[in-house]
Design a protein around this motif. Structure first.
Motif, PDB file in Angstrom:
ATOM      1  N   GLN A 177      -6.625   0.900  -0.702  1.00 22.59           N
ATOM      2  CA  GLN A 177      -6.575   0.272   0.616  1.00 22.59           C
ATOM      3  C   GLN A 177      -5.346   0.744   1.391  1.00 22.59           C
ATOM      4  O   GLN A 177      -4.220   0.626   0.902  1.00 22.59           O
ATOM      5  CB  GLN A 177      -6.515  -1.257   0.476  1.00 22.59           C
ATOM      6  CG  GLN A 177      -7.599  -1.869  -0.371  1.00 22.59           C
ATOM      7  CD  GLN A 177      -8.973  -1.700   0.221  1.00 22.59           C
ATOM      8  OE1 GLN A 177      -9.140  -1.671   1.435  1.00 22.59           O
ATOM      9  NE2 GLN A 177      -9.980  -1.587  -0.636  1.00 22.59           N
TER      10      GLN A 177
ATOM     11  N   LEU B 294      -3.331  -3.738   2.924  1.00 24.43           N
ATOM     12  CA  LEU B 294      -3.496  -4.765   1.902  1.00 24.43           C
ATOM     13  C   LEU B 294      -2.282  -5.679   1.968  1.00 24.43           C
ATOM     14  O   LEU B 294      -1.156  -5.234   1.752  1.00 24.43           O
ATOM     15  CB  LEU B 294      -3.616  -4.128   0.512  1.00 24.43           C
ATOM     16  CG  LEU B 294      -3.941  -5.093  -0.632  1.00 24.43           C
ATOM     17  CD1 LEU B 294      -5.457  -5.307  -0.710  1.00 24.43           C
ATOM     18  CD2 LEU B 294      -3.436  -4.543  -1.963  1.00 24.43           C
TER      19      LEU B 294
ATOM     20  N   THR C 180       0.831  -1.199   0.000  1.00 28.87           N
ATOM     21  CA  THR C 180       0.000   0.000   0.000  1.00 28.87           C
ATOM     22  C   THR C 180       0.867   1.250   0.000  1.00 28.87           C
ATOM     23  O   THR C 180       2.010   1.240   0.457  1.00 28.87           O
ATOM     24  CB  THR C 180      -0.924   0.050   1.236  1.00 28.87           C
ATOM     25  OG1 THR C 180      -0.130   0.268   2.411  1.00 28.87           O
ATOM     26  CG2 THR C 180      -1.716  -1.229   1.390  1.00 28.87           C
TER      27      THR C 180
ATOM     28  N   VAL D  29       2.764  -2.479  -4.985  1.00 34.65           N
ATOM     29  CA  VAL D  29       2.060  -1.200  -5.089  1.00 34.65           C
ATOM     30  C   VAL D  29       2.619  -0.360  -6.238  1.00 34.65           C
ATOM     31  O   VAL D  29       1.862   0.324  -6.944  1.00 34.65           O
ATOM     32  CB  VAL D  29       2.103  -0.431  -3.753  1.00 34.65           C
ATOM     33  CG1 VAL D  29       3.499   0.052  -3.420  1.00 34.65           C
ATOM     34  CG2 VAL D  29       1.133   0.742  -3.791  1.00 34.65           C
TER      35      VAL D  29
ATOM     36  N   HIS E 125      -1.202   8.958   0.918  1.00 32.61           N
ATOM     37  CA  HIS E 125      -2.101   7.906   0.445  1.00 32.61           C
ATOM     38  C   HIS E 125      -3.330   8.514  -0.242  1.00 32.61           C
ATOM     39  O   HIS E 125      -3.726   8.060  -1.328  1.00 32.61           O
ATOM     40  CB  HIS E 125      -2.539   7.031   1.627  1.00 32.61           C
ATOM     41  CG  HIS E 125      -3.405   5.880   1.239  1.00 32.61           C
ATOM     42  ND1 HIS E 125      -2.900   4.680   0.801  1.00 32.61           N
ATOM     43  CD2 HIS E 125      -4.753   5.752   1.186  1.00 32.61           C
ATOM     44  CE1 HIS E 125      -3.891   3.860   0.514  1.00 32.61           C
ATOM     45  NE2 HIS E 125      -5.028   4.479   0.751  1.00 32.61           N
TER      46      HIS E 125
END
Length: 426
Positions: free
Chosen positions: A329, A332, A272, A397, A291
């Protein structure tokens, strides 16, 4: 993965990854994974090698929670001492310290795994994994039928075998998601029921309401809401509403200790943006801000692609949805990367029909196809140093970001319906 079923006069130098090579590479990889899994199973259950734990490092938690629920009540599954004592019994005779594995799942999933401990661990594990794999392969059938992606490439996908190895529920959630997407136009109510069944792992259903609203699929949205309410109410009725309060308490603790602070080295297995930012030294607010800076444009782009005004084809919309669901997410794990098989599969169909993907796109798809195995090395592999560990753990990611960018680029430039389709060569 891709194929050679593209424009007939494509220069040979651009066809470095042909269908024949895909089949050969995938077959070799599949055989390797099967052999390793068989060796593992025989070493533990046949030869009783002390250093080899049983298959299903996460299924062990499911079976233990089922056992405690059956014999001591549903609330006892959230009692760490009781749960870990059952887990320790499963590892009796294994020369390793039992890893800390709490129960952090909603009552809707606890209801699903409730009967697992009625069978011995090994039989229960085989049944659970077989059911998940069968549902997964059945859901993949519409994606494989056009002939763009060979079956062997689907079956050999590392994410599927990691889900089998860990005994995770990723195959089941993958099957429900693919079924919901496949049935959306023809059977919207059934599609909504499949999406609503993701209440067993609700964070993975977070974008479905947006998808249904943007696409005008209100019958599917209604069915999803009904299914979510039904599964939550049923589990509350059987186990008692207090179980839901206990779950939220446990989830809050887990979010703080594991997701935000990375206790137990969990960041190494998390693919992530949030975990990446934390590993780079960002504090919690800054990591959430980074994020969000990635997740919000991803969600906005996916929402646009699913609007009725978008002329984007179903394959690119489905691929964008699958990748964006994972990217948004904050938590994850590597076993959830099994989901990546369906964006890859739909992108292979799009490439085979239109022939517009270049070598960079193909390289990105290979990076993503290998990502579950690469991230697994960060968790269970040999020491590679802090920088190497970070690169391995965040391979997934980074690959997803590249895949979403490539998917969006192809989707957004196709504003004219006159793009000529290229038939699939089987």
């Amino acid at each position: 993965m891709t194929t050679n079923s593209t424009i007939a006069d494509e220069p040979a130098r651009r066809r470095w990854l042909t269908r024949e090579r895909v089949v050969i590479y995938s077959g070799a990889f599949l055989a390797t994974q099967v052999i390793l899994l068989v060796i593992w199973a025989v070493a533990h259950w046949g030869l009783h090698v002390p250093a080899v734990p049983p298959l299903g490092v996460d299924f062990r938690v499911y079976w233990s929670a089922s056992y405690v629920t059956l014999y001591e009540g549903a609330l006892a599954a959230f009692d760490h001492n009781k749960l870990l004592s059952v887990e320790a019994q499963l590892l009796a005779g294994v020369a390793m310290e039992p890893p800390y594995a709490p129960w952090i799942y909603p009552p809707s999933f606890q209801l699903l795994i409730y009967p697992l401990a009625l069978l011995p661990y090994s039989a229960s594990y085989v049944l659970f994994i077989s059911a998940g794999l069968a549902c997964c392969l059945l859901a993949c059938t519409p994606m494989v039928k056009p002939g763009a992606l060979p079956w062997v490439s689907v079956i050999a996908f590392p994410g599927i075998w990691i889900a089998i190895m860990t005994g995770q529920n990723s195959l089941l959630t993958l099957a429900l998601t693919m079924a919901a997407l496949t049935l959306l136009e023809r059977r919207p109510l059934l599609a909504g029921l499949c999406a609503g069944s993701l209440a067993i792992k609700p964070q993975l259903a977070v974008l479905f309401p947006l998808l249904f609203i943007c696409g005008g699929h209100f019958r599917a949205l209604g069915a999803m809401v009904v299914m979510c309410i039904f599964s939550c109410a049923l589990s509350g009725l059987i186990f008692g509403p207090q179980l839901w309060f206990r779950f939220f308490e446990a989830a809050s603790w887990f979010s703080s200790a594991i997701v935000e602070r990375g206790e137990g080295g969990m960041w190494n297995g998390m693919s992530t943006v949030f975990a990446f930012a934390r590993q780079l030294g960002a504090n919690i607010p800054v990591a959430y801000a980074i994020h969000a800076a990635i997740a919000l444009p991803v969600v906005a782009t996916t929402a646009f692609l699913w609007t009725r005004n978008s002329r984007c084809n179903f394959e690119l919309r489905a691929a964008a949805f699958g990748t964006s669901t994972l990217l948004v997410q904050p938590y994850l794990m590597y076993y959830d990367l099994a989901w990546l098989i369906f964006p890859l599969g739909y992108l292979a169909i799009d490439h085979a029909r239109r022939g517009t993907w270049n070598n960079v796109d193909r390289a990105i798809m290979i990076i993503v196809w290998a990502s579950p195995m690469v991230v697994l090395l960060a968790v269970f592999g040999p020491p590679v140093g802090k920088l190497g560990l970070m690169l391995l753990s965040k391979w997934g990611v980074l690959g997803m970001l590249l895949l979403f960018i490539a998917t969006s680029r192809h989707a957004l430039v196709r504003t004219r319906p006159s793009v000529q389709a290229v038939p699939v060569v089987r």
